[in-house]
Scaffold this motif. Structure first.
Motif, PDB file in Angstrom:
ATOM      1  N   LEU A 349       0.825  -1.210   0.000  1.00  0.00           N
ATOM      2  CA  LEU A 349       0.000   0.000   0.000  1.00  0.00           C
ATOM      3  C   LEU A 349       0.855   1.254   0.000  1.00  0.00           C
ATOM      4  N   ALA A 350       1.957   1.219   0.724  1.00  0.00           N
ATOM      5  CA  ALA A 350       2.839   2.393   0.789  1.00  0.00           C
ATOM      6  C   ALA A 350       3.364   2.752  -0.592  1.00  0.00           C
ATOM      7  N   GLY A 351       3.849   1.738  -1.337  1.00  0.00           N
ATOM      8  CA  GLY A 351       4.343   2.008  -2.683  1.00  0.00           C
ATOM      9  C   GLY A 351       3.259   2.534  -3.597  1.00  0.00           C
ATOM     10  N   SER A 352       2.062   1.990  -3.467  1.00  0.00           N
ATOM     11  CA  SER A 352       0.959   2.426  -4.320  1.00  0.00           C
ATOM     12  C   SER A 352       0.515   3.840  -3.987  1.00  0.00           C
ATOM     13  N   LYS A 353       0.474   4.179  -2.698  1.00  0.00           N
ATOM     14  CA  LYS A 353       0.070   5.537  -2.320  1.00  0.00           C
ATOM     15  C   LYS A 353       1.079   6.576  -2.805  1.00  0.00           C
ATOM     16  N   ALA A 354       2.354   6.204  -2.816  1.00  0.00           N
ATOM     17  CA  ALA A 354       3.376   7.152  -3.261  1.00  0.00           C
ATOM     18  C   ALA A 354       3.273   7.448  -4.743  1.00  0.00           C
ATOM     19  N   LEU A 355       2.873   6.440  -5.532  1.00  0.00           N
ATOM     20  CA  LEU A 355       2.929   6.594  -6.988  1.00  0.00           C
ATOM     21  C   LEU A 355       1.571   6.629  -7.679  1.00  0.00           C
ATOM     22  N   VAL A 356       0.596   5.868  -7.185  1.00  0.00           N
ATOM     23  CA  VAL A 356      -0.629   5.664  -7.972  1.00  0.00           C
ATOM     24  C   VAL A 356      -1.779   6.548  -7.534  1.00  0.00           C
ATOM     25  N   ALA A 357      -2.332   6.279  -6.362  1.00  0.00           N
ATOM     26  CA  ALA A 357      -3.522   7.000  -5.932  1.00  0.00           C
ATOM     27  C   ALA A 357      -3.494   7.179  -4.427  1.00  0.00           C
ATOM     28  N   GLY A 358      -4.076   8.284  -3.967  1.00  0.00           N
ATOM     29  CA  GLY A 358      -4.073   8.569  -2.539  1.00  0.00           C
ATOM     30  C   GLY A 358      -3.056   9.650  -2.224  1.00  0.00           C
ATOM     31  N   ASP A 359      -2.779   9.821  -0.956  1.00  0.00           N
ATOM     32  CA  ASP A 359      -1.884  10.869  -0.482  1.00  0.00           C
ATOM     33  C   ASP A 359      -0.478  10.305  -0.310  1.00  0.00           C
ATOM     34  N   PRO A 360       0.504  10.776  -1.113  1.00  0.00           N
ATOM     35  CA  PRO A 360       1.874  10.258  -0.979  1.00  0.00           C
ATOM     36  C   PRO A 360       2.458  10.479   0.418  1.00  0.00           C
ATOM     37  N   ALA A 361       1.974  11.515   1.134  1.00  0.00           N
ATOM     38  CA  ALA A 361       2.489  11.785   2.481  1.00  0.00           C
ATOM     39  C   ALA A 361       2.181  10.633   3.435  1.00  0.00           C
ATOM     40  N   GLU A 362       1.149   9.830   3.121  1.00  0.00           N
ATOM     41  CA  GLU A 362       0.796   8.700   3.983  1.00  0.00           C
ATOM     42  C   GLU A 362       1.722   7.502   3.763  1.00  0.00           C
ATOM     43  N   ALA A 363       2.505   7.533   2.684  1.00  0.00           N
ATOM     44  CA  ALA A 363       3.313   6.368   2.329  1.00  0.00           C
ATOM     45  C   ALA A 363       4.449   6.120   3.315  1.00  0.00           C
ATOM     46  N   ILE A 364       5.109   7.178   3.779  1.00  0.00           N
ATOM     47  CA  ILE A 364       6.275   6.989   4.659  1.00  0.00           C
ATOM     48  C   ILE A 364       5.893   6.337   5.981  1.00  0.00           C
ATOM     49  N   PRO A 365       4.860   6.820   6.702  1.00  0.00           N
ATOM     50  CA  PRO A 365       4.507   6.103   7.939  1.00  0.00           C
ATOM     51  C   PRO A 365       4.054   4.668   7.695  1.00  0.00           C
TER      52      PRO A 365
END
Length: 473
Positions: A349-365
């Protein structure tokens, strides 16, 4: 007249009575009370019954009595997936509150292993009803048809709780893995969640203790004896290399697993991911065909198990690839709902949030939580972490993470080249870019953006800007 009475005269009347009652769901204690024998005698009878009938688990025994098979005994466990038996954690404290805590922890671990390990897990109430002592674990595990036994001990002190967990081979009782967890005494529910998460992610991850033990066992088997779950384990290993050859072999192995057992949900999910890698890395010549195979596999996984968190995450990537970004976000949300404590799901999910859809800021946590939950993190976790850090502009950290990832993945090579270019290390960026072009001539930055897909505007811009510096097309 039942089958056993006519075709298995070797069973004594007492053995037949024990077998019938155990197949009907009675516990050792209940059988003993009904037949006026000790529970340990019930266990001894069952070992003899299993040997005589050629069955190895309770389900096969029940099927045998019900006449579910024709001329041959019910299939043995060797033809099916391994089975986990999780014995209630032994509490070494006499206080009732810690006894209750140990039972709650045992139940949580059982439920979450059933959800994330991809293996049948014997129900907690069944294990609780046995009343087993450590000396009986191996015999009781055999009677239940288990392949692996999980047991533990809990000791609570004034300010700390210590939990030891062990994974053992049910056939011979040999310890395969053990771990000790120390936690401060805090809110009892937080403590229970913390211990459950720690145990589950070390045991049930794609390179966790159970999968690693299983792969080691598979390598000792003759090829002709491999079963569906064995092919699945080998396929996961190949898939996680993220190389062209590894991905081709993963598709072959996972497809073979599904030929043998079309209901193996995790094999469908891994096959879907393998086809997504084929589509996004330029490994196949027919990208639409790879995407269609990806779609079919993930739909099969979700049809069989609508709660599979990794399958929902994979569906989110597929929907993003097809331009349905709202659908992608819904799928990712569903994946998080079902897998919020599962490190593999969080890393995906982290990789997908960073690149695809959603908030990239949520990917690091998310990736940090995945790493914290799973100290046995496989290389692909670091690949995800590297691309997330790159998008966040933390290029030095991205390089360090990517160096720990899959060395033959074009995605990893691309992000390494981009990160080196972003910190003005043009020589290293050029060297990696040259290798990428030589080994993966069909791969390109724009193809990766389109097929992954990369749609978060900041991520797209960061990749394209660095690609110009690295002279990657």
């Amino acid at each position: 007249m039942n089958r056993i009475a006519t075709s298995s005269p070797a069973l004594s009347d007492r053995e037949r009575a024990v077998a019938e009652k155990f197949a009907a769901g009675l516990t050792y204690r209940e059988i003993g009370e009904a037949l006026f024998i000790a529970p340990s005698t019930v266990r001894t009878h069952l070992a003899s019954i299993y040997e005589k009938l050629g069955v190895r688990n309770k389900v096969a025994l029940a099927s045998y009595f019900a006449g579910a098979t024709s001329a041959q005994p019910a299939p043995s466990l060797s033809d099916a997936s391994p089975v986990l038996a999780i014995f209630p954690i032994e509490c070494l404290n006499s206080e009732e509150r810690w006894q209750r805590f140990a039972d709650g922890l045992s139940s949580d671990i059982t439920i979450d292993l059933a959800r994330y390990a991809g293996l049948p897990v014997i129900a907690f109430h069944t294990m609780k009803s046995l009343g087993s002592k450590p000396a009986d674990f191996a015999a009781d595990g055999k009677a239940l048809g288990a392949t692996y036994l999980v047991s533990g001990q809990l000791r609570a002190e004034e300010r700390r709780v210590r939990l030891t967990i062990e994974l053992a081979d049910a056939e011979n009782g040999v310890s395969l893995w053990s771990e000790r967890y120390d936690r401060p005494v805090e809110d009892v529910f937080k403590l229970q969640d913390s211990l459950t998460e720690g145990v589950i992610n070390v045991l049930a991850g794609c390179f966790g203790a159970i999968a690693t033990v299983g792969r080691n066992a598979v390598r000792r088997k003759p090829p002709a004896s491999l079963r569906a779950y064995d092919f699945y384990l080998l396929g996961v290993e190949q898939h996680n290399m993220f190389s062209r050859a590894g991905n081709v072999e993963a598709i072959r192995l996972l497809s073979r697993a599904l030929e043998l057992d079309p209901t193996l949900v995790r094999a469908w999910t891994e096959l879907a991911y393998a086809y997504s890698i084929e589509a996004c890395n330029g490994f196949g010549v027919d990208v639409p065909g790879s995407i269609e195979n990806w779609r079919a596999a993930v739909e099969n996984a979700l049809r069989l198990d609508p709660t599979d968190s990794a399958a929902h995450t994979c569906l989110g990537d597929l929907k993003g690839c097809l331009g349905d970004f709202e659908g992608a976000e819904r799928a990712y949300q569903r994946g998080f709902e079902y897998g919020s404590n599962h490190a593999d799901t969080l890393a995906l999910l982290a990789g997908s949030k960073a690149l695809v859809a959603g908030d990239p800021a949520e990917a690091i946590p998310l990736i940090e939580r995945a790493m914290r939950l799973n100290p046995l993190a496989p290389p692909w976790y670091f690949g995800m972490q590297g691309r997330i850090l790159f998008v966040a502009g933390r290029h030095r950290e991205a390089i360090a993470a990517l160096r720990r990832s899959s060395p033959d993945s074009p995605n990893v090579l691309m992000f390494l080249a981009l990160a080196h270019a972003a910190v003005s290390e043009t020589g290293e960026a050029a060297r990696i870019a040259a290798r990428l072009k030589a080994e993966f001539p069909d791969f390109s930055v724009e193809r990766f953006i389109a097929a992954y897909p990369v749609t978060n505007p900041h991520a797209v811009q960061a990749i394209r800007d660095a690609a110009k510096l690295a002279r990657l097309g």
